[in-house]
Design an enzyme around this catalytic site. Sequence first.
Site, short mmCIF file in Angstrom:
data_model
loop_
_atom_site.label_atom_id
_atom_site.label_comp_id
_atom_site.label_asym_id
_atom_site.label_seq_id
_atom_site.Cartn_x
_atom_site.Cartn_y
_atom_site.Cartn_z
N PRO A 1 0.71 -1.04 -0.13
CG PRO A 1 0.19 -0.92 2.45
CD PRO A 1 1.13 -1.82 1.41
CB THR A 2 4.33 2.23 0.90
OG1 THR A 2 5.13 1.38 0.09
CG2 THR A 2 4.03 1.29 2.29
CB CYS A 3 3.80 6.78 -1.74
SG CYS A 3 1.93 7.02 -1.59
CG ASP A 4 9.50 2.80 -2.18
OD1 ASP A 4 9.91 2.13 -3.27
OD2 ASP A 4 10.31 3.38 -1.39
CG ASN B 1 4.14 5.87 2.57
OD1 ASN B 1 3.53 5.16 1.64
ND2 ASN B 1 5.32 6.51 2.59
#
Length: 377
Positions: free
Chosen positions: A323-326, A367
């Site tokens: 789910p992270t923005c990476d 995050n």
Amino acid sequence: MMTPKIADFLARNRPRTPCLVVDLDKVEENYRHLRRALPRAEVYYAVKANPAVPVLKRLCGLGSRFDAASIFEIEDCLAVGAAPSDISFGNTIKKADHIARAHRLGVGLFAFDAAEELDKLAEHAPGARVYCRLLVDNEGAGWPLSRKFGCSARMAADLLVRARDSGLVPHGVSFHVGSQQTDPGRWEAAIARAAMVFTDLRERGVELGLLNLGGGFPARYRDSVPGIDAFGEAITEAMHRHFGNAMPETLIEPGRGIVAEAGVLESEVVLVSRKDPDDEARWVYLDIGKFGGLAETMDESIRYDFATDRDGDPMGPVHIAGPTCDGADILYEKTAYRLPLTLKAGDRVRIDSTGAYATTYASVGFNGFAPPSEYYL
Ligand SMILES: *Cc1c(COP(=O)(O)O)cnc(C)c1O
């Protein structure tokens, strides 16, 4: 493995996700099974696989010993009642003051694979028993530990003589054939190499007493693996072939093989999407990813098994991500995974055999996501 206890807990409590649920009876069963498969070997549980207090307590109660990677793991073992004499400081990379602290606490068995480490041990743990880790081939391992650890047989022999000359007790050698080792035959070459070191040292007046066979015993993830008995038989046979009647004491350091199959991670689908209406493969984003503890999906090395409540429905290809923005937070893109076509946000997804190397691999809050909660039953 979804044991009745875990299934019942999940159904009754519907805990917030992501969370890991571990059945301690399964931990005990795996421990007993390993003991039966290798009755002559002492078991030193590799704490790093899952250092949760309930796991350490259960194993300590069963008489397990412990392989600790740091002074902090040593303190955790002592806190649940382990005797210092039942702890091995198995990391070959240790700070001098951590060695000194372990020695003061009564730990008397240490690993090394380098001259500088040996000198630290001689200074900060005088008189301790030490064993040298051999560099061995990790072919066949799902999660190799090669290159970084161990030294050649020739160097090991020289270092063990040096250990004696510096006031330490040269106690034996160790190796690790790589974690998630699926080939029982892999221990043989390592045992043969260790036997050469024993012989070499005997000729130089040093009698070694211990062969540490390491960990590596695999868990069943998506693909099946040989049963633990196959490993026991292969190792026992190789020991007889290479040591004959001069059998040393042996120990094993299982981590994954004891705890992995005892745990199930429950997660939730956050989003299902396609990058183009014509794409067949969907992207499934879960509320747990590489930074939430599934670090062993690095290079898609460990291939977990996923289950949903819609598993009877038609399936289609998916990529699975966290789910992270990476951008690195992708679990599987190359490995062919299929999930139900009806899967949607809010559905629960269970990830099997996650009792080892998951919770402690989570970032503290990348995050803002907290590590998974943990339940031990
Ligand atoms: C990680 C580790 C283990 C445990 O390995 P598994 O593959 O989980 O059984 C054992 N010994 C040492 C020295 C380790 O570093």
